[in-house]
Scaffold this active site. Structure first.
Site, mmCIF file in Angstrom:
data_model
loop_
_atom_site.group_PDB
_atom_site.id
_atom_site.type_symbol
_atom_site.label_atom_id
_atom_site.label_comp_id
_atom_site.label_asym_id
_atom_site.label_seq_id
_atom_site.Cartn_x
_atom_site.Cartn_y
_atom_site.Cartn_z
ATOM 1 N N THR A 1 0.866 -1.176 0.000
ATOM 2 C CA THR A 1 0.000 0.000 0.000
ATOM 3 C C THR A 1 0.892 1.211 0.000
ATOM 4 O O THR A 1 1.999 1.137 0.511
ATOM 5 C CB THR A 1 -0.789 -0.016 1.344
ATOM 6 O OG1 THR A 1 -1.691 -1.099 1.334
ATOM 7 C CG2 THR A 1 -1.511 1.271 1.628
ATOM 8 N N VAL B 1 -12.372 -5.877 1.780
ATOM 9 C CA VAL B 1 -11.845 -4.531 2.020
ATOM 10 C C VAL B 1 -10.868 -4.624 3.184
ATOM 11 O O VAL B 1 -11.160 -5.279 4.188
ATOM 12 C CB VAL B 1 -12.999 -3.551 2.348
ATOM 13 C CG1 VAL B 1 -12.459 -2.233 2.861
ATOM 14 C CG2 VAL B 1 -13.882 -3.331 1.115
ATOM 15 N N ASP C 1 -7.680 -2.530 5.637
ATOM 16 C CA ASP C 1 -7.618 -1.437 6.610
ATOM 17 C C ASP C 1 -7.482 -0.052 5.969
ATOM 18 O O ASP C 1 -7.848 0.959 6.573
ATOM 19 C CB ASP C 1 -6.409 -1.634 7.541
ATOM 20 C CG ASP C 1 -5.093 -1.675 6.752
ATOM 21 O OD1 ASP C 1 -5.039 -2.404 5.730
ATOM 22 O OD2 ASP C 1 -4.134 -0.983 7.130
ATOM 23 N N THR D 1 0.461 -0.389 6.843
ATOM 24 C CA THR D 1 0.512 -1.260 5.670
ATOM 25 C C THR D 1 0.662 -2.695 6.165
ATOM 26 O O THR D 1 1.081 -2.931 7.297
ATOM 27 C CB THR D 1 1.662 -0.849 4.723
ATOM 28 O OG1 THR D 1 1.684 -1.736 3.597
ATOM 29 C CG2 THR D 1 3.020 -0.885 5.388
ATOM 30 N N GLY D 2 0.317 -3.621 5.301
ATOM 31 C CA GLY D 2 0.410 -5.024 5.690
ATOM 32 C C GLY D 2 -0.960 -5.663 5.785
ATOM 33 O O GLY D 2 -1.920 -5.182 5.178
ATOM 34 N N GLY E 1 -4.256 -6.207 6.412
ATOM 35 C CA GLY E 1 -5.276 -5.262 6.844
ATOM 36 C C GLY E 1 -6.184 -5.772 7.943
ATOM 37 O O GLY E 1 -6.575 -5.019 8.837
HETATM 38 N N1 ASP Z 1 -3.060 -3.003 4.126
HETATM 39 C C1 ASP Z 1 -3.466 -3.388 2.801
HETATM 40 C C2 ASP Z 1 -4.690 -4.227 2.888
HETATM 41 O O1 ASP Z 1 -4.760 -5.094 3.756
HETATM 42 C C3 ASP Z 1 -2.459 -4.118 2.021
HETATM 43 C C4 ASP Z 1 -1.029 -3.864 2.311
HETATM 44 O O2 ASP Z 1 -0.647 -2.820 2.780
HETATM 45 O O3 ASP Z 1 -0.191 -4.733 2.065
HETATM 46 O O4 ASP Z 1 -5.544 -4.078 2.056
#
Ligand code: ASP
Length: 342
Positions: free
Chosen positions: A202, A231, A233, A253-254, A256
């Site tokens: 993200t 959907v 975070d 990020t990561g 969600g």
């Molecule tokens: N946080 C984002 C989601 O879960 C994806 C990401 O940042 O890797 O949609």
């Protein structure tokens, strides 16, 4: 001491009618002057995105305008994980999530939005032109079109198509640890992690402007090959993004789902309100997730990036490999984050 450059800059801004408090608080070593603009954003792609934001911040512009313009750079690029060039969901459709928040607790977001190039700008219109905070799916698209955003062709980018075809061979659906290292500056180098799983990330951006105001933005295609309608975070205010102009601005990020579970960005802000520095506050939120997940923490990546009202910045991630991009008047660089697992 206020150095000559800062003094001249503040005098010029003063002449231009911009006033700001020249407060000298009790500062930790990393803290900068309150009137120095600064932008930080997640991952390597943040370097380019920050340049877009800096065109505004460096000219005395508003943090809100900067964080919108900054992440638009990534939305326009052929990034694996942001914008219409990104990996699709498991039914083959690219669906986008975005959120934005300003210094007055105004916020807007869109989720499960298809065929619109700049979801961040639609999120801003939701904030500015509707009585609501969040629009999703067909309704968000209808609003975007009514606002004059072109409806793009429903077509995967060549890279996304290749990745989708590859993914379809196994149709595996499992959480992914996202890892990016500083060698992988190409937008598609990091689609597979070390264990061969598909990657995702993200762009989250938080900025402080010359008036001392904070804003933030966050935009993503979410987890690659996610369930249709999923959907994360990023468009959830308080999870993927939160701004409190008295305290700081935070993005995530990561994975969600695990950020939403602890109202991640909001939790980090609350730790900062209690007096923790940005990195420490991010670490507390990461530790909380790690505690909740137990052994499962090894399978996920979550990272928080925080900027305080005073311009102090910091991050913390579950896994190593997370970095954030910084741009201020002296520097433009990637900063490696500390992590829970080493
Ligand atoms: N946080 C984002 C989601 O879960 C994806 C990401 O940042 O890797 O949609």
């Amino acid at each position: 001491m206020l150095d000559r450059k800062s003094f001249l800059q503040s005098s010029l801004l003063g002449l231009a009618g911009i006033s700001f408090p020249l407060k000298w608080k009790s500062l930790s070593p990393k803290t900068v002057w309150q009137n120095q603009p600064l932008v930080v954003s997640t991952w390597d792609a943040g370097i380019e995105a920050n340049k877009g934001a800096w065109k505004i911040l460096g000219n005395g512009g508003r943090a809100l305008d900067a964080v919108e313009a900054g992440v638009m750079v990534t939305e326009s690029s052929q990034n694996c994980c942001v914008g219409l060039g990104a990996n699709p969901d498991r039914d083959g459709f690219v669906t986008l999530d975005a959120s934005i928040m300003d210094e007055h607790f105004n916020c807007g977001s869109v989720a499960f939005l298809e065929r619109i190039k700049h979801p961040i700008s639609v999120a801003r219109r939701v904030m500015e032109k509707t009585p609501h905070v969040m629009l999703v799916g067909a309704g968000a698209q209808q609003f975007a079109v009514a606002e004059g955003f072109p409806l793009e062709e429903q077509k995967l980018s060549p890279d996304a198509e290749k990745n989708y075809n590859e993914w379809q061979k196994e149709h595996k659906y499992r959480p992914i640890v996202n890892i990016e290292n500083s060698k992988s500056h190409g937008p598609h180098d990091n689609i597979f992690d070390l264990s061969g799983h598909f990657n995702h990330d993200t762009i989250g951006m938080v900025a402080l402007d010359a008036r001392g105001n904070l804003s933030g933005s966050c935009t993503t295609s979410g987890m690659g090959f996610k369930m249709r309608g999923r959907v994360g975070d990023s468009p959830i205010i308080g999870a993927g993004l939160f701004v409190d102009n008295e305290v700081g601005a935070v993005t995530a990020t990561g994975q969600g789902e695990d950020v939403i579970r602890v109202c991640g960005a909001h939790s980090v802000i609350e730790y900062m309100r209690q007096g923790l520095a940005p990195e420490e506050a991010c670490r507390k939120a990461v530790e909380r997730i790690a505690r909740i997940k137990g052994e499962g923490a090894k399978q996920i990546q979550v990272a928080f990036l925080a900027l305080s009202k005073e311009g102090e910045h910091g991050a913390y991630a579950i896994q190593k490999g997370f970095s954030y991009a910084l741009h201020d008047q002296n520097d433009e660089k990637l900063v490696a984050s500390k992590s829970y697992f080493s």
